[in-house]
Design a protein around this motif. Structure first.
Motif, mmCIF file in Angstrom:
data_model
loop_
_atom_site.group_PDB
_atom_site.id
_atom_site.type_symbol
_atom_site.label_atom_id
_atom_site.label_comp_id
_atom_site.label_asym_id
_atom_site.label_seq_id
_atom_site.Cartn_x
_atom_site.Cartn_y
_atom_site.Cartn_z
ATOM 1 N N ALA A 1 43.777 27.193 -3.132
ATOM 2 C CA ALA A 1 43.978 28.202 -4.178
ATOM 3 C C ALA A 1 42.649 28.581 -4.826
ATOM 4 C CB ALA A 1 44.949 27.682 -5.238
ATOM 5 N N LEU A 2 41.814 27.593 -5.130
ATOM 6 C CA LEU A 2 40.509 27.880 -5.737
ATOM 7 C C LEU A 2 39.612 28.628 -4.758
ATOM 8 C CD1 LEU A 2 38.439 27.609 -8.036
ATOM 9 C CD2 LEU A 2 37.752 25.439 -7.001
ATOM 10 N N ALA A 3 39.586 28.199 -3.513
ATOM 11 C CA ALA A 3 38.727 28.858 -2.530
ATOM 12 C C ALA A 3 39.088 30.327 -2.368
ATOM 13 C CB ALA A 3 38.816 28.132 -1.193
ATOM 14 N N LEU A 4 40.367 30.649 -2.356
ATOM 15 C CA LEU A 4 40.786 32.045 -2.227
ATOM 16 C C LEU A 4 40.352 32.872 -3.434
ATOM 17 C CD1 LEU A 4 44.317 31.485 -0.683
ATOM 18 C CD2 LEU A 4 42.270 32.366 0.480
ATOM 19 N N VAL B 1 41.395 20.001 -19.089
ATOM 20 C CA VAL B 1 40.061 20.586 -19.259
ATOM 21 C C VAL B 1 40.096 22.083 -18.966
ATOM 22 C CG1 VAL B 1 37.733 20.654 -18.263
ATOM 23 C CG2 VAL B 1 38.757 18.467 -18.878
ATOM 24 N N VAL B 2 40.746 22.470 -17.887
ATOM 25 C CA VAL B 2 40.815 23.884 -17.508
ATOM 26 C C VAL B 2 41.520 24.689 -18.593
ATOM 27 C CG1 VAL B 2 41.887 25.484 -15.881
ATOM 28 C CG2 VAL B 2 40.606 23.518 -15.043
ATOM 29 N N GLU B 3 42.574 24.138 -19.159
ATOM 30 C CA GLU B 3 43.267 24.827 -20.248
ATOM 31 C C GLU B 3 42.319 25.067 -21.420
ATOM 32 O OE1 GLU B 3 46.824 23.543 -23.093
ATOM 33 O OE2 GLU B 3 47.371 23.621 -20.967
ATOM 34 N N ALA B 4 41.515 24.064 -21.761
ATOM 35 C CA ALA B 4 40.533 24.223 -22.844
ATOM 36 C C ALA B 4 39.460 25.236 -22.462
ATOM 37 C CB ALA B 4 39.895 22.876 -23.179
ATOM 38 N N GLU C 1 43.658 29.599 -11.410
ATOM 39 C CA GLU C 1 44.357 30.518 -12.310
ATOM 40 C C GLU C 1 43.459 31.003 -13.441
ATOM 41 O OE1 GLU C 1 48.117 30.222 -15.315
ATOM 42 O OE2 GLU C 1 48.349 29.303 -13.338
ATOM 43 N N VAL C 2 42.572 30.147 -13.921
ATOM 44 C CA VAL C 2 41.711 30.474 -15.059
ATOM 45 C C VAL C 2 40.413 31.157 -14.634
ATOM 46 C CG1 VAL C 2 40.305 29.403 -16.880
ATOM 47 C CG2 VAL C 2 42.677 28.703 -16.554
ATOM 48 N N LEU C 3 39.942 30.877 -13.447
ATOM 49 C CA LEU C 3 38.636 31.376 -13.000
ATOM 50 C C LEU C 3 38.432 32.880 -13.185
ATOM 51 C CD1 LEU C 3 35.976 30.340 -11.746
ATOM 52 C CD2 LEU C 3 36.927 30.969 -9.527
ATOM 53 N N PRO C 4 39.403 33.724 -12.897
ATOM 54 C CA PRO C 4 39.177 35.164 -13.097
ATOM 55 C C PRO C 4 38.902 35.547 -14.561
ATOM 56 C CG PRO C 4 41.041 34.811 -11.643
ATOM 57 C CD PRO C 4 40.676 33.467 -12.209
ATOM 58 N N ARG C 5 39.245 34.679 -15.494
ATOM 59 C CA ARG C 5 38.992 34.958 -16.911
ATOM 60 C C ARG C 5 37.677 34.349 -17.388
ATOM 61 N NH1 ARG C 5 44.550 33.262 -17.172
ATOM 62 N NH2 ARG C 5 43.966 31.450 -18.407
#
Length: 166
Positions: free
Chosen positions: A133-136, A81-84, A111-115
């Motif tokens: 990782a997400l919290a940071l 889902v995240v890749e999509a 990894e995707v959130l900043p985009r």
């Protein structure tokens, strides 16, 4: 038997006891036909990794809102889902609370959130995590005045060190 192309902007499949097989069938019908789709809500079903991987393959880049909460999604489905979602430049709402997402799924989202500059609501609570990782990434986004207006990330297996930073 439905006319093509389908011009739906919202698909709501709340609380239908939908399983992987059902989501896979629906996703097959969605492929290439939903160029105007903005919202997909599949809250409260029994969809697991295979169903979410199928849905991910059918999500258009126009998606703004995905509610996949209260299902059986684990890391494999979340990574798909995240890749999509990385192609969904207008995404503003993501809800995957009360699933089975672990460290790999959270790391993929981190990894995707900043985009995802338009993301306003992120609801990730009650997943096993660890979600350090997400919290940071969320902390950095908040420090940079990211546009969040709601972030619910409790009960996601944060380490004590990251919990203190929040």
């Amino acid at each position: 038997a439905m006319p093509r192309p389908l011009r739906y902007i919202y698909i709501n499949l709340y609380n239908n006891n939908l399983t992987d097989a059902g989501m896979e069938a629906i996703a097959r019908g969605m492929r290439g036909e939903f160029s105007q789709l903005r919202q997909v809500h599949v809250h409260g079903n029994e969809i697991g990794d295979a169903g979410f991987a199928a849905l991910a393959a059918a999500l258009p880049p126009t998606l703004k809102d995905l509610d996949m909460s209260t299902n059986q999604c684990g890391d494999v489905g979340m990574v798909a889902v995240v890749e999509a979602l990385s192609r969904c430049t207008e995404l503003d709402h993501l809800d995957f609370h009360l699933n089975r997402v672990g460290a790999a799924g959270f790391a993929a989202l981190a990894e995707v959130l900043p985009r995802c500059p338009n993301l306003k609501q992120l609801l990730a609570y009650m997943n096993p995590g660890s979600a350090d990782a997400l919290a940071l990434v969320v902390i950095k986004a908040l420090e940079a005045d990211f546009a969040f207006n709601k972030v619910d990330c409790y009960d996601i297996g944060l380490s004590e060190a990251v919990h203190q930073q929040l």
